[in-house]
Design an enzyme around this catalytic site. Sequence first.
Site, short mmCIF file in Angstrom:
data_model
loop_
_atom_site.label_atom_id
_atom_site.label_comp_id
_atom_site.label_asym_id
_atom_site.label_seq_id
_atom_site.Cartn_x
_atom_site.Cartn_y
_atom_site.Cartn_z
CG HIS A 208 -5.67 -1.64 9.20
ND1 HIS A 208 -5.24 -1.01 10.34
CD2 HIS A 208 -6.19 -0.66 8.42
CE1 HIS A 208 -5.50 0.27 10.26
NE2 HIS A 208 -6.07 0.52 9.09
CG ASN B 118 -1.80 1.19 1.33
OD1 ASN B 118 -1.36 2.30 1.06
ND2 ASN B 118 -3.05 0.99 1.70
NE ARG C 52 -9.10 8.86 3.89
CZ ARG C 52 -9.35 8.04 4.91
NH1 ARG C 52 -8.62 6.96 5.10
NH2 ARG C 52 -10.30 8.29 5.76
CG HIS D 194 1.21 6.39 4.58
ND1 HIS D 194 0.20 7.33 4.69
CD2 HIS D 194 0.83 5.34 5.33
CE1 HIS D 194 -0.74 6.86 5.49
NE2 HIS D 194 -0.39 5.65 5.88
N1 PXP Z 1 -5.98 -2.84 4.34
C1 PXP Z 1 -6.90 -1.85 4.34
C2 PXP Z 1 -8.29 -2.19 3.93
C3 PXP Z 1 -6.55 -0.53 4.69
O1 PXP Z 1 -7.49 0.42 4.69
C4 PXP Z 1 -5.21 -0.24 5.01
C5 PXP Z 1 -4.81 1.17 5.32
O2 PXP Z 1 -4.95 1.95 4.18
C6 PXP Z 1 -4.28 -1.29 4.97
C7 PXP Z 1 -4.69 -2.58 4.66
C8 PXP Z 1 -2.84 -1.07 5.26
O3 PXP Z 1 -2.72 -0.78 6.63
P1 PXP Z 1 -1.29 -0.36 7.19
O4 PXP Z 1 -0.94 0.95 6.56
O5 PXP Z 1 -1.52 -0.30 8.67
O6 PXP Z 1 -0.33 -1.45 6.79
#
Ligand code: PXP
Length: 247
Positions: A196, A12, A50, A15
């Site tokens: 997450h 992901n 978003r 950031h």
């Molecule tokens: N999965 C989902 C559905 C999310 O919303 C997020 C955060 O955007 C993540 C995974 C990744 O989470 P993290 O940034 O804590 O690894």
Amino acid sequence: MYNEIMAVLNVNIDHIATVRQARLADEPDPVWAAVQCELAGANGITIHLRQDRRHICDRDVKLLKETVACKLNLEMCMAEPIVKIAEKIKPDQITLVPENRAELTTEGGLDCASHKKRLAEVVKRMHKKGILVSAFIAPDRGQITASVQAGCDAVELHTGMYANASTQKVIEKRLTELMDGRNFAMENNLVVHAGHGLTYRNIAPVARIRDLCEFNIGHSIVARAVFVGIRQATAQMIELINKSELK
Ligand code: PXP
């Protein structure tokens, strides 16, 4: 359809865009990051468009669709303007999440049970465009049942409660909930993802859970990338996932 056998990593890269937006500048570019993640062996790139466009923006989604060769997973809420963008861009997969404007990151899972009608409509529209649909949910039987009834292809089990657990007893409880959720989802023919709050320190016990076939990890990888570079940070996470013995 899905054909993963072993667990794979989607990075992901939200950031990367957060850093760019801190100065409303044009760097660092998430498109550059995606290339590095792919070169390191990531199986997918995840982005969350978003409604407030606080990190990923429309231009990123368009360019990433054109440049990412592995899976492009678009996290999104079910607001109509966002659904229309997904229909137009056609990522490989969408992951439906709840969205609260005041939150720092996605907080809870999607309440599929309360939004079943809208969820079924969105799933139908995505399937028409050939887009796979995953729902980000708590490992809860009611939510899994609602996801199946709405026609989802997959569920992403929320690992945030596991990540926040501070005693071994609670950690074991959360892992058991994830395994029970996995079992119930698979009995209902859903593909099972997880994500997450996963980090280099807490990934191993989750990566050992058989049949969790996709991990979505962002913050921890981007945080490490500041020091070692995103290619190395991605490769290190893939190594941790791969070396965990399945049980
Ligand atoms: N999965 C989902 C559905 C999310 O919303 C997020 C955060 O955007 C993540 C995974 C990744 O989470 P993290 O940034 O804590 O690894």
